[in-house]
Design an enzyme around this catalytic site. Structure first.
Site, PDB file in Angstrom:
ATOM      1  N   ASN A 122       0.826  -1.209   0.000  1.00  0.00           N
ATOM      2  CA  ASN A 122       0.000   0.000   0.000  1.00  0.00           C
ATOM      3  C   ASN A 122       0.861   1.260   0.000  1.00  0.00           C
ATOM      4  O   ASN A 122       1.937   1.261   0.596  1.00  0.00           O
ATOM      5  CB  ASN A 122      -0.917   0.011   1.230  1.00  0.00           C
ATOM      6  CG  ASN A 122      -2.067  -0.952   1.080  1.00  0.00           C
ATOM      7  OD1 ASN A 122      -2.668  -1.026   0.019  1.00  0.00           O
ATOM      8  ND2 ASN A 122      -2.379  -1.685   2.124  1.00  0.00           N
ATOM      9  N   ARG A 153     -15.503  -7.646  -0.827  1.00  0.00           N
ATOM     10  CA  ARG A 153     -16.206  -7.109   0.345  1.00  0.00           C
ATOM     11  C   ARG A 153     -17.585  -6.593  -0.044  1.00  0.00           C
ATOM     12  O   ARG A 153     -18.560  -6.768   0.688  1.00  0.00           O
ATOM     13  CB  ARG A 153     -15.380  -5.993   0.989  1.00  0.00           C
ATOM     14  CG  ARG A 153     -14.144  -6.512   1.703  1.00  0.00           C
ATOM     15  CD  ARG A 153     -13.259  -5.408   2.221  1.00  0.00           C
ATOM     16  NE  ARG A 153     -12.106  -5.973   2.937  1.00  0.00           N
ATOM     17  CZ  ARG A 153     -10.909  -5.439   2.987  1.00  0.00           C
ATOM     18  NH1 ARG A 153     -10.674  -4.282   2.360  1.00  0.00           N
ATOM     19  NH2 ARG A 153      -9.930  -6.021   3.646  1.00  0.00           N
ATOM     20  N   HIS A 177      -7.511   1.674  -4.334  1.00  0.00           N
ATOM     21  CA  HIS A 177      -7.657   0.771  -3.186  1.00  0.00           C
ATOM     22  C   HIS A 177      -7.428   1.641  -1.950  1.00  0.00           C
ATOM     23  O   HIS A 177      -6.354   1.647  -1.350  1.00  0.00           O
ATOM     24  CB  HIS A 177      -6.635  -0.359  -3.257  1.00  0.00           C
ATOM     25  CG  HIS A 177      -6.680  -1.292  -2.077  1.00  0.00           C
ATOM     26  ND1 HIS A 177      -7.833  -1.951  -1.704  1.00  0.00           N
ATOM     27  CD2 HIS A 177      -5.718  -1.675  -1.197  1.00  0.00           C
ATOM     28  CE1 HIS A 177      -7.580  -2.693  -0.642  1.00  0.00           C
ATOM     29  NE2 HIS A 177      -6.294  -2.536  -0.303  1.00  0.00           N
TER      30      HIS A 177
END
Length: 310
Positions: A122, A153, A177
């Site tokens: 990330n 999700r 994201h």
């Protein structure tokens, strides 16, 4: 010979490694971590379990030269504790992961690796593009899990509204994201029926804003409970790798280069031999297109900072 590499054997990396070994997906596996004691420990643990498995995987460690003939390389390094006081803001890992990429990108390039790279670091969109540029890969070769997990999700949250299986929910979460991601509700289906149409047939009112908030912060709910996420993201990464080695031509949302917005972002693409074979263009509503542009601008701004300071 199916060969994989994992750089970073923390929670996500070791989940990927364990899955590859116990499911018999990998014939050879290379583990690399800055903590050599950890790499040795995980190698031994994975070797110990193989006496009770139906398959065998040769596990090697700490050797970048072994990546030369790997089919897929997972880059999973990071500092999950950077999120501890940042309410799930994935850009909180930015300073740390940027330094990791500066260190590992030249080593990956020098190794001669020419397979497909799957990034879970990330902020994954910017990091994937940075890796692609600095290690000299094509955009097709270098992808990130992107909104693949966020879409899963979404499938879970929507499925819970109707008491169905999450596999019966289609559609996409797009963009970053991270915080600027969004659900493209116009693409969402339940049992192959458009979401709103299906909800109406069931006499059910949906609060889409509330659902989207739950989806966006799903990862943070997990992180706040156990301190990290691993199973969902690890499963997504392995599924992408399987699509590469079997040329499955899996259509799914991943982070890959978007020509229109000149950045990596989460969008539907077909993944098979060689990585991203093509992007699957969507017909979005004007509102969704505006959200995609906003998310792209967010990623580009952060990426520009990272690339300039490299």
């Amino acid at each position: 010979m199916r060969k994989f590499g994992v750089i970073g054997v923390g929670h996500v990396g070791v989940t990927v490694a364990y899955t590859l070994v116990t499911k018999g997906i990998a014939d050879e596996l290379v583990l690399i971590d800055k903590n050599e004691k950890l790499a040795v420990a995980e190698q031994l643990d994975l070797q110990d379990c193989q006496a009770r498995l139906d398959t065998t995987t040769k596990v090697k460690i700490q050797d970048y030269s072994e990546l030369k003939d790997a089919d897929v390389l997972f880059v999973t390094a990071g500092n999950i504790h950077a999120l501890d006081h940042n309410s799930g803001n994935r850009w909180a890992e930015f300073e740390y992961t940027r330094e990791i990429v500066k260190d590992i990108a030249p080593k990956i390039a020098k190794s001669g690796f020419n397979g497909v790279l799957v990034d879970t670091m990330n902020p994954c969109d910017a990091i994937a593009q940075y890796l692609q540029k600095t290690a000299g890969f094509t955009a097709e070769q270098c992808l990130a899990t992107g909104t693949f997990l966020d879409t899963a999700r979404m499938q879970r949250v929507v499925a819970e509204q109707f008491g169905t299986n999450s596999k019966n929910v289609g559609g996409y979460v797009l963009g970053e994201h991270g915080e600027s991601q969004f659900v493209a509700w116009s693409t969402v289906t339940v049992n192959n029926h458009p979401l709103k149409e299906f909800a109406k047939s069931k006499g059910k009112d949906l609060d889409l804003d509330k659902l989207e908030d739950e989806i966006r912060h799903g990862g943070w709910a997990i992180h706040s409970g156990k301190g990290y996420t691993s199973f969902g993201i690890g499963t997504c990464a392995v599924k992408l790798a399987q699509s590469v080695i079997s040329d499955a031509q899996l259509e799914c949302p991943v982070s890959t280069y978007n020509k229109k917005y000149d950045t990596y972002l989460g969008q539907p693409a077909v993944v098979g031999k060689g990585g991203v074979q093509y992007v699957n263009e969507l017909h979005l509503t004007d509102e969704e297109e505006a959200k995609l542009k906003n998310s792209a601008d967010t990623i580009k701004e952060k990426f520009a900072t990272m690339y300039q300071e490299a």
